[in-house]
Design a protein around this motif. Structure first.
Motif, PDB file in Angstrom:
ATOM      1  N   ALA A   1       0.830  -1.200   0.000  1.00  0.00           N
ATOM      2  CA  ALA A   1       0.000   0.000   0.000  1.00  0.00           C
ATOM      3  C   ALA A   1       0.865   1.251   0.000  1.00  0.00           C
ATOM      4  CB  ALA A   1      -0.890   0.003   1.239  1.00  0.00           C
ATOM      5  N   ASN A   2       0.243   2.357  -0.343  1.00  0.00           N
ATOM      6  CA  ASN A   2       0.882   3.661  -0.272  1.00  0.00           C
ATOM      7  C   ASN A   2       0.906   4.060   1.204  1.00  0.00           C
ATOM      8  OD1 ASN A   2       1.529   6.392  -0.324  1.00  0.00           O
ATOM      9  ND2 ASN A   2       0.424   6.743  -2.225  1.00  0.00           N
ATOM     10  N   LYS A   3       2.032   3.842   1.859  1.00  0.00           N
ATOM     11  CA  LYS A   3       2.122   4.010   3.305  1.00  0.00           C
ATOM     12  C   LYS A   3       1.879   5.450   3.773  1.00  0.00           C
ATOM     13  CE  LYS A   3       3.913  -0.277   4.366  1.00  0.00           C
ATOM     14  NZ  LYS A   3       3.806  -0.961   3.148  1.00  0.00           N
ATOM     15  N   PRO A   4       2.432   6.474   3.094  1.00  0.00           N
ATOM     16  CA  PRO A   4       2.142   7.843   3.553  1.00  0.00           C
ATOM     17  C   PRO A   4       0.655   8.189   3.461  1.00  0.00           C
ATOM     18  CG  PRO A   4       4.059   7.852   2.115  1.00  0.00           C
ATOM     19  CD  PRO A   4       3.472   6.480   2.053  1.00  0.00           C
ATOM     20  N   LEU A   5      -0.007   7.737   2.415  1.00  0.00           N
ATOM     21  CA  LEU A   5      -1.440   7.990   2.268  1.00  0.00           C
ATOM     22  C   LEU A   5      -2.223   7.246   3.339  1.00  0.00           C
ATOM     23  CD1 LEU A   5      -3.826   9.189   0.735  1.00  0.00           C
ATOM     24  CD2 LEU A   5      -3.705   7.230  -0.816  1.00  0.00           C
ATOM     25  N   LYS A   6      -1.822   6.021   3.618  1.00  0.00           N
ATOM     26  CA  LYS A   6      -2.503   5.238   4.646  1.00  0.00           C
ATOM     27  C   LYS A   6      -2.340   5.890   6.016  1.00  0.00           C
ATOM     28  CE  LYS A   6      -3.170   0.594   6.403  1.00  0.00           C
ATOM     29  NZ  LYS A   6      -2.900  -0.811   6.252  1.00  0.00           N
ATOM     30  N   ALA A   7      -1.166   6.437   6.284  1.00  0.00           N
ATOM     31  CA  ALA A   7      -0.929   7.109   7.567  1.00  0.00           C
ATOM     32  C   ALA A   7      -1.810   8.354   7.697  1.00  0.00           C
ATOM     33  CB  ALA A   7       0.542   7.481   7.697  1.00  0.00           C
ATOM     34  N   LEU A   8      -1.940   9.118   6.615  1.00  0.00           N
ATOM     35  CA  LEU A   8      -2.801  10.297   6.648  1.00  0.00           C
ATOM     36  C   LEU A   8      -4.259   9.917   6.861  1.00  0.00           C
ATOM     37  CD1 LEU A   8      -1.283  12.446   3.763  1.00  0.00           C
ATOM     38  CD2 LEU A   8      -1.224  12.950   6.201  1.00  0.00           C
ATOM     39  N   LEU A   9      -4.696   8.871   6.186  1.00  0.00           N
ATOM     40  CA  LEU A   9      -6.073   8.408   6.360  1.00  0.00           C
ATOM     41  C   LEU A   9      -6.316   7.894   7.778  1.00  0.00           C
ATOM     42  CD1 LEU A   9      -6.698   6.598   2.977  1.00  0.00           C
ATOM     43  CD2 LEU A   9      -7.923   8.586   3.840  1.00  0.00           C
ATOM     44  N   HIS A  10      -5.319   7.213   8.330  1.00  0.00           N
ATOM     45  CA  HIS A  10      -5.445   6.697   9.698  1.00  0.00           C
ATOM     46  C   HIS A  10      -5.598   7.855  10.689  1.00  0.00           C
ATOM     47  CE1 HIS A  10      -4.801   3.905  13.041  1.00  0.00           C
ATOM     48  NE2 HIS A  10      -4.073   4.873  13.576  1.00  0.00           N
ATOM     49  N   ASN A  11      -4.766   8.896  10.538  1.00  0.00           N
ATOM     50  CA  ASN A  11      -4.873  10.055  11.426  1.00  0.00           C
ATOM     51  C   ASN A  11      -6.219  10.749  11.259  1.00  0.00           C
ATOM     52  OD1 ASN A  11      -2.354   9.644  12.504  1.00  0.00           O
ATOM     53  ND2 ASN A  11      -1.326  11.034  11.091  1.00  0.00           N
ATOM     54  N   GLY A  12      -6.680  10.854  10.011  1.00  0.00           N
ATOM     55  CA  GLY A  12      -7.983  11.452   9.764  1.00  0.00           C
ATOM     56  C   GLY A  12      -9.112  10.639  10.365  1.00  0.00           C
ATOM     57  N   ALA A  13      -8.994   9.321  10.296  1.00  0.00           N
ATOM     58  CA  ALA A  13     -10.018   8.444  10.870  1.00  0.00           C
ATOM     59  C   ALA A  13     -10.055   8.568  12.389  1.00  0.00           C
ATOM     60  CB  ALA A  13      -9.770   6.996  10.470  1.00  0.00           C
ATOM     61  N   MET A  14      -8.890   8.652  13.006  1.00  0.00           N
ATOM     62  CA  MET A  14      -8.841   8.802  14.462  1.00  0.00           C
ATOM     63  C   MET A  14      -9.497  10.119  14.888  1.00  0.00           C
ATOM     64  SD  MET A  14      -7.635   6.007  15.475  1.00  0.00           S
ATOM     65  CE  MET A  14      -7.333   6.303  17.191  1.00  0.00           C
ATOM     66  N   SER A  15      -9.227  11.180  14.139  1.00  0.00           N
ATOM     67  CA  SER A  15      -9.840  12.477  14.429  1.00  0.00           C
ATOM     68  C   SER A  15     -11.346  12.434  14.181  1.00  0.00           C
ATOM     69  CB  SER A  15      -9.190  13.556  13.558  1.00  0.00           C
ATOM     70  OG  SER A  15      -9.777  14.800  13.803  1.00  0.00           O
ATOM     71  N   ALA A  16     -11.763  11.772  13.102  1.00  0.00           N
ATOM     72  CA  ALA A  16     -13.186  11.669  12.779  1.00  0.00           C
ATOM     73  C   ALA A  16     -13.935  10.873  13.844  1.00  0.00           C
ATOM     74  CB  ALA A  16     -13.367  11.023  11.410  1.00  0.00           C
ATOM     75  N   ILE A  17     -13.307   9.853  14.387  1.00  0.00           N
ATOM     76  CA  ILE A  17     -13.934   9.056  15.443  1.00  0.00           C
ATOM     77  C   ILE A  17     -14.157   9.911  16.688  1.00  0.00           C
ATOM     78  CG2 ILE A  17     -13.530   7.157  17.068  1.00  0.00           C
ATOM     79  CD1 ILE A  17     -12.188   5.671  14.705  1.00  0.00           C
ATOM     80  N   GLN A  18     -13.233  10.820  16.955  1.00  0.00           N
ATOM     81  CA  GLN A  18     -13.362  11.683  18.130  1.00  0.00           C
ATOM     82  C   GLN A  18     -14.392  12.786  17.936  1.00  0.00           C
ATOM     83  OE1 GLN A  18      -9.458  13.169  18.934  1.00  0.00           O
ATOM     84  NE2 GLN A  18      -8.749  11.258  19.847  1.00  0.00           N
ATOM     85  N   HIS A  19     -14.503  13.322  16.716  1.00  0.00           N
ATOM     86  CA  HIS A  19     -15.304  14.534  16.515  1.00  0.00           C
ATOM     87  C   HIS A  19     -16.626  14.323  15.789  1.00  0.00           C
ATOM     88  CE1 HIS A  19     -12.068  16.933  18.138  1.00  0.00           C
ATOM     89  NE2 HIS A  19     -11.223  16.315  17.331  1.00  0.00           N
ATOM     90  N   SER A  20     -16.799  13.253  15.058  1.00  0.00           N
ATOM     91  CA  SER A  20     -18.050  13.000  14.347  1.00  0.00           C
ATOM     92  C   SER A  20     -18.902  12.034  15.155  1.00  0.00           C
ATOM     93  CB  SER A  20     -17.764  12.410  12.961  1.00  0.00           C
ATOM     94  OG  SER A  20     -18.945  11.969  12.365  1.00  0.00           O
ATOM     95  N   GLN A  21     -20.096  12.478  15.511  1.00  0.00           N
ATOM     96  CA  GLN A  21     -20.979  11.633  16.315  1.00  0.00           C
ATOM     97  C   GLN A  21     -21.355  10.344  15.583  1.00  0.00           C
ATOM     98  OE1 GLN A  21     -21.762  12.000  19.416  1.00  0.00           O
ATOM     99  NE2 GLN A  21     -20.762  13.976  19.642  1.00  0.00           N
ATOM    100  N   GLU A  22     -21.568  10.448  14.287  1.00  0.00           N
ATOM    101  CA  GLU A  22     -21.973   9.280  13.501  1.00  0.00           C
ATOM    102  C   GLU A  22     -20.858   8.230  13.451  1.00  0.00           C
ATOM    103  OE1 GLU A  22     -23.643   8.264   9.025  1.00  0.00           O
ATOM    104  OE2 GLU A  22     -22.990  10.283   9.515  1.00  0.00           O
TER     105      GLU A  22
END
Length: 105
Positions: free
Chosen positions: A33-54
C-alpha cells in the motif's frame, strides 16, 4: 483515480482474503500500500472518530460487537474516502448528518 474503491485499495485500507485450493487464510491488508497515504487516512479516521458523532457511534458499536479496533479504523478510512469522492462528484460541501436515533441517546 475516478473510483473510490481503487483509491481504497491503493491506500491499503481494504482487506483481501488469501486463499488457494482448500486453504482459506485470514483477510489482511496489502503490504504494498501507499504508506504515507494510509498514515494520513489513519490520522484522519482517528480524528473523525473523536469529533463526528456518527462515526464515533459506528466505532463504538463495532468494537462492542467484538471487532478488532484496527479493522474498524480501516472501515472508517474507507468511509472517509467514499465521502470525499461523493462530495467531489456532487460538487458540494460535506453536510454532517446525524440520524434522529443518535440524537436521543
Amino acid at each position: 483515480m475516478t473510483d473510490p474503491k481503487k483509491l481504497a485499495c491503493h491506500a491499503g485500507v481494504v482487506p483481501f482474503i488469501y486463499a488457494s485450493g482448500q486453504y482459506r487464510g485470514k483477510a489482511k491488508t496489502s503490504n504494498k500500500a501507499n504508506k504515507p497515504l494510509k498514515a494520513l487516512l489513519h490520522n484522519g479516521a482517528m480524528s473523525a472518530i473523536q469529533h463526528s458523532q456518527e462515526l464515533k457511534a459506528y466505532y463504538m458499536r463495532k468494537t462492542a460487537e467484538g471487532k478488532n479496533e484496527m479493522l474498524v479504523i480501516n472501515n472508517v478510512c474507507n468511509k472517509l474516502i467514499h465521502r470525499v469522492y461523493a462530495c467531489v462528484q456532487r460538487r458540494e460541501k460535506y453536510k454532517d448528518f446525524i440520524p434522529p436515533l443518535l440524537l436521543e441517546s
